[in-house]
Scaffold this motif. Structure first.
Motif, PDB file in Angstrom:
ATOM      1  N   LEU A 291       0.827  -1.210   0.000  1.00  0.00           N
ATOM      2  CA  LEU A 291       0.000   0.000   0.000  1.00  0.00           C
ATOM      3  C   LEU A 291       0.860   1.258   0.000  1.00  0.00           C
ATOM      4  N   GLN A 292       1.933   1.217   0.800  1.00  0.00           N
ATOM      5  CA  GLN A 292       2.822   2.379   0.848  1.00  0.00           C
ATOM      6  C   GLN A 292       3.435   2.634  -0.528  1.00  0.00           C
ATOM      7  N   ILE A 294       2.150   1.812  -3.420  1.00  0.00           N
ATOM      8  CA  ILE A 294       1.128   2.370  -4.309  1.00  0.00           C
ATOM      9  C   ILE A 294       0.925   3.851  -3.995  1.00  0.00           C
ATOM     10  N   GLU A 295       0.907   4.157  -2.721  1.00  0.00           N
ATOM     11  CA  GLU A 295       0.754   5.547  -2.280  1.00  0.00           C
ATOM     12  C   GLU A 295       1.873   6.413  -2.882  1.00  0.00           C
ATOM     13  N   LEU A 298       1.400   6.865  -6.618  1.00  0.00           N
ATOM     14  CA  LEU A 298       0.369   7.878  -6.871  1.00  0.00           C
ATOM     15  C   LEU A 298       0.917   9.269  -6.580  1.00  0.00           C
ATOM     16  N   ARG A 302       1.220  12.401  -9.070  1.00  0.00           N
ATOM     17  CA  ARG A 302       0.619  13.682  -8.728  1.00  0.00           C
ATOM     18  C   ARG A 302       1.622  14.814  -8.911  1.00  0.00           C
ATOM     19  N   ARG A 351       3.567  24.299  -1.834  1.00  0.00           N
ATOM     20  CA  ARG A 351       4.069  23.999  -0.499  1.00  0.00           C
ATOM     21  C   ARG A 351       4.168  22.503  -0.298  1.00  0.00           C
ATOM     22  N   SER A 352       3.124  21.802  -0.746  1.00  0.00           N
ATOM     23  CA  SER A 352       3.077  20.366  -0.522  1.00  0.00           C
ATOM     24  C   SER A 352       4.257  19.663  -1.209  1.00  0.00           C
ATOM     25  N   ALA A 355       7.615  20.650   0.419  1.00  0.00           N
ATOM     26  CA  ALA A 355       7.767  19.993   1.720  1.00  0.00           C
ATOM     27  C   ALA A 355       8.128  18.532   1.516  1.00  0.00           C
ATOM     28  N   GLN A 356       7.485  17.912   0.522  1.00  0.00           N
ATOM     29  CA  GLN A 356       7.774  16.515   0.236  1.00  0.00           C
ATOM     30  C   GLN A 356       9.220  16.350  -0.222  1.00  0.00           C
ATOM     31  N   THR A 359      11.518  16.986   2.914  1.00  0.00           N
ATOM     32  CA  THR A 359      11.483  15.898   3.894  1.00  0.00           C
ATOM     33  C   THR A 359      12.098  14.626   3.311  1.00  0.00           C
TER      34      THR A 359
ATOM     35  N   GLN B  83      -5.541  14.283  -4.451  1.00  0.00           N
ATOM     36  CA  GLN B  83      -4.841  15.552  -4.601  1.00  0.00           C
ATOM     37  C   GLN B  83      -5.318  16.528  -3.545  1.00  0.00           C
ATOM     38  N   TYR B 183       0.838  17.962   6.372  1.00  0.00           N
ATOM     39  CA  TYR B 183       1.447  17.304   5.217  1.00  0.00           C
ATOM     40  C   TYR B 183       0.433  16.331   4.663  1.00  0.00           C
ATOM     41  N   PHE B 185       1.275  14.035   2.664  1.00  0.00           N
ATOM     42  CA  PHE B 185       2.027  12.843   2.253  1.00  0.00           C
ATOM     43  C   PHE B 185       2.633  12.214   3.506  1.00  0.00           C
TER      44      PHE B 185
END
Lengths: 457, 225
Positions: A291-292, A294-295, A298, A302, A351-352, A355-356, A359, B83, B183, B185
């Motif tokens: 699952l991780q 696949i996450e 995705l 995105r 921002r998202s 940040a990703q 991190t 999203q 966050y 994510f």
């Protein structure tokens, strides 16, 4: 081939040529006509001035000596050869010619003023000739009529010349315009043909197809370059999609196979409740991994779909500081030094995603640095750009493998001892691309130094 | 809890209904937007689980219509889209929380409990939270356990506040990254675990029983001891 001819008739080239020709014809016609009209007006004015002058001297004679005076003056003028040949006719009130070198009073001259007509003119020695005459009719007080005129043959000649030059010019312009216009439009059409053919071939799966680009650097070349860039991007995306699918399939198969094997063995063994519980716990662990993964896939998709056009200004320094705050306890727990040097920095971004990106990089740095090591995060504004550097003193990545490290599903550690989908750096790379930032992996001697350079737009 | 599930995928619905019943909740299921809206308006449910992509009437439209009719039943949106924009759109339309597929059943339960509880307590504008011997003064930003003052950093304070507001419920790691760090994510590795264990170290003095327990495969729970 008939299809070719039809193609030609319906082609944009022919339409283009016809338009160009039509415009050239109109322009030529207008230019010649204006010139003709101006010239005739000039000639007419000159003739009128001469005739008026002549008429004025005759009228002066009339006022002094009456009709006889005029008749004598006309006779005398006729006998003297002159550069400007004038025509005179003195007639009675009903048009009976009295004296002059015109044979008869022209039928259609009734009113005083200027008239243009063709009439029989007495010429020296040879009798009569048809000439074109521009003449002024005057009615004298006693009812006599006087006609004073000048040859206007040259206007006729001018008119003929105008017509013939108009015809020739239009013919030449038409032929040239058609030829040039067809050639010129053909060049555009040739490009469109080439683009259609290339696009068709691209659609059929030949992703390496590109449009030819000439040296001219004109609009066609600019268009070709843009289209080629689009083709390249599609090829890159398809390639990365293919690699991703293969990588994903591989990474999914491994844990799924494990789950299936575990269930089959448990079934064969007729496992008891305690054993079954372990099987389920292990399987759940594997499913979590899937699952991780696949996450992450995705997430990467995105990131790649984010359009740079929608980015509003964000404070990168704040984003980095928040990420550092998040990882500070993690570093402390591993007895690791997390050093930072942050200057204020603002840029258009998500921002998202940022940040990703930050991190992921800090997470990687901490993950791969042995306990007691150090991680440095620096954010600074340098000329026209913002530089983010995240450096560790772990094992680093050998130069030959750095490019590979940015690909999806690459884990350079073959034992896969660290958890993760192997997508971390791909997500960073994709986020950098979205922000039009460059990403560079360097040797930190020892360790890995990741530099991201955001150029100010 | 009495729940309503509006979801067109039969397998997902079956699996969720069975799981929810297993845990002692009752769960009605409707498989399209039009029936779903009617059911949501007719029944007295504690919470609604609403899929975003529905035949007939789209999930967001159902939610908008529901809120327009004055229903205040908590709604948890489910979606294959994850999203940030979709999430924002869902919350703006009146959703209480948003869960992207694939999700774990544990995550769903934790979030359901959180939104139902939140509805129950949101009227009280609390300035002090109390769970057992643990108190949190939100104005002075001071935490105490049995009168002993606990020094907390900013994020630790927010973390404790969140756990206390959801005391007795399971809180997942995703809920924490969402709420505390904003966050969308997963920041990876065991970052959240480290923060929670730090917080544990601060609120549990040596010898005191631990207040925050780790729920395997799900998250954490803070309980009065």
């Amino acid at each position: 081939m008939p299809s070719d001819r039809r193609h030609l008739l319906h082609s944009a080239a022919l339409r283009g040529a016809l338009w160009i020709t039509l415009i050239a014809l109109l322009a030529t016609g207008v230019a010649l006509t204006v010139q003709y009209m101006q010239t005739t007006r000039l000639l007419e004015a000159r003739t009128h001035a001469l005739v008026d002058d002549e008429a004025a001297s005759l009228l002066a004679r009339y006022r002094a000596d009456g009709v006889r005076g005029i008749a004598m003056a006309i006779r005398r003028q006729q006998d003297v050869p002159r550069v400007n040949e004038f025509f005179y006719l003195l007639a009675t009130s009903n048009g009976e010619p009295l004296v002059g070198n015109l044979l008869e009073w022209p039928v259609d001259v009734e009113q005083p003023g200027y008239h243009s007509f063709t009439t029989k003119v007495a010429s020296t020695g040879e009798g009569w000739r048809e000439r074109r005459v521009e003449a002024r009719a005057i009615v004298l007080p006693e009812g006599f009529r006087l006609l004073v005129g000048n040859l206007s043959d040259e206007r006729q000649a001018l008119r003929d010349q105008y017509l013939s030059s108009l015809v020739w010019s239009l013919l030449a312009t038409g032929a040239l315009g058609l030829a040039l216009g067809f050639w010129y439009s053909r060049r555009g059409l040739a490009f469109v043909d080439a683009a259609s053919a290339t696009g068709e071939s691209f659609l059929q799966g030949r992703l390496e197809e590109r449009l030819p680009v000439s040296e001219r650097g004109d609009e066609y070349d600019r268009l070709a370059l843009t289209m080629n860039r689009a083709f390249e991007e599609v090829e890159r995306l398809v390639g990365s999609l293919r690699a991703a699918t293969e990588g994903l399939a591989h990474d999914l198969k491994t844990p799924l196979t494990r789950v299936r094997a575990r269930l089959e063995v448990a079934d064969l063994e007729q496992a008891d409740a305690g054993r079954m519980h372990d099987v389920m716990a292990d399987s759940r662990q594997d499913l979590e991994t899937i699952l991780q993964l696949i996450e992450d896939v995705l997430g990467l998709a995105r990131v790649e779909a984010t359009a740079v056009a929608h980015l509003a200004p964000v404070r990168l320094d704040v984003i980095v500081a928040e990420a550092l705050e998040l990882y500070d306890p993690v570093a402390a727990e591993r007895d690791m030094e997390l050093v930072s040097r942050i200057e204020p920095a603002q840029l258009p971004g998500s921002r998202s995603l940022l940040a990703q990106m930050v991190t992921n990089l800090i997470d990687n740095a901490i993950k791969y640095t042995p306990a007691g090591g150090g991680v440095t995060v620096a954010l600074e504004s340098i000329e026209g750009a913002i530089r983010l550097v995240i450096a560790d003193n772990g094992p680093g990545i050998p130069e030959a493998q750095r490019a590979q490290a940015l690909q999806r599903f690459t884990r350079l550690d073959p034992s896969r001892s660290q958890p993760g989908s192997g997508l971390g750096l791909s997500i960073v790379a994709a986020a950098a691309r979205v922000h039009r930032a460059s990403l560079k992996l360097d040797d930190n001697a020892p360790g890995l130094r990741v530099e991201i350079l955001f150029s100010r737009l | 809890m009495k729940l309503l599930l509006i979801e067109d995928d039969r397998q997902t619905a079956e699996h969720l209904t069975r799981g929810l019943k297993e845990l002692g909740h009752s769960c009605d299921h409707l498989d399209n937007g039009v029936d779903g809206l009617a059911g949501a308006l007719a029944g007295q449910h504690d919470a609604i689980i609403l899929d975003r992509n529905l035949p007939g009437l789209d999930g967001l439209a159902v939610l908008t219509a529901l809120r327009a009719q004055g229903s205040r039943t908590p709604v948890l949106l489910l979606s294959a889209l994850s999203q940030v924009d979709d999430k924002v759109a869902g919350l703006r339309a009146g959703g209480d929380d948003y869960l992207a597929k694939p999700f774990s059943f544990q995550e769903l339960i934790a979030r359901l409990e959180a939104i139902v509880r939140r509805r129950g307590s949101e009227n009280a504008a609390q300035t002090t939270l109390q769970v057992g011997s643990l108190t949190l003064d939100m104005l002075a930003r001071i935490a105490r356990r049995d009168g002993r003052r606990i020094e907390l950093l900013n994020k630790e304070f927010q973390l404790l506040e969140y756990l206390m507001r959801h005391a007795g419920q399971v809180v997942t790691r995703t809920m924490l990254t969402d709420a505390i760090w904003d966050y969308s994510f997963n920041p990876g590795t065991n970052v959240i675990d480290v923060h929670v264990s730090r917080l544990r170290g601060k609120i549990d003095a040596p010898g005191e029983p631990g207040m925050i327990s780790t729920i395997r495969g799900a998250g954490y729970r803070l309980d009065a001891v």
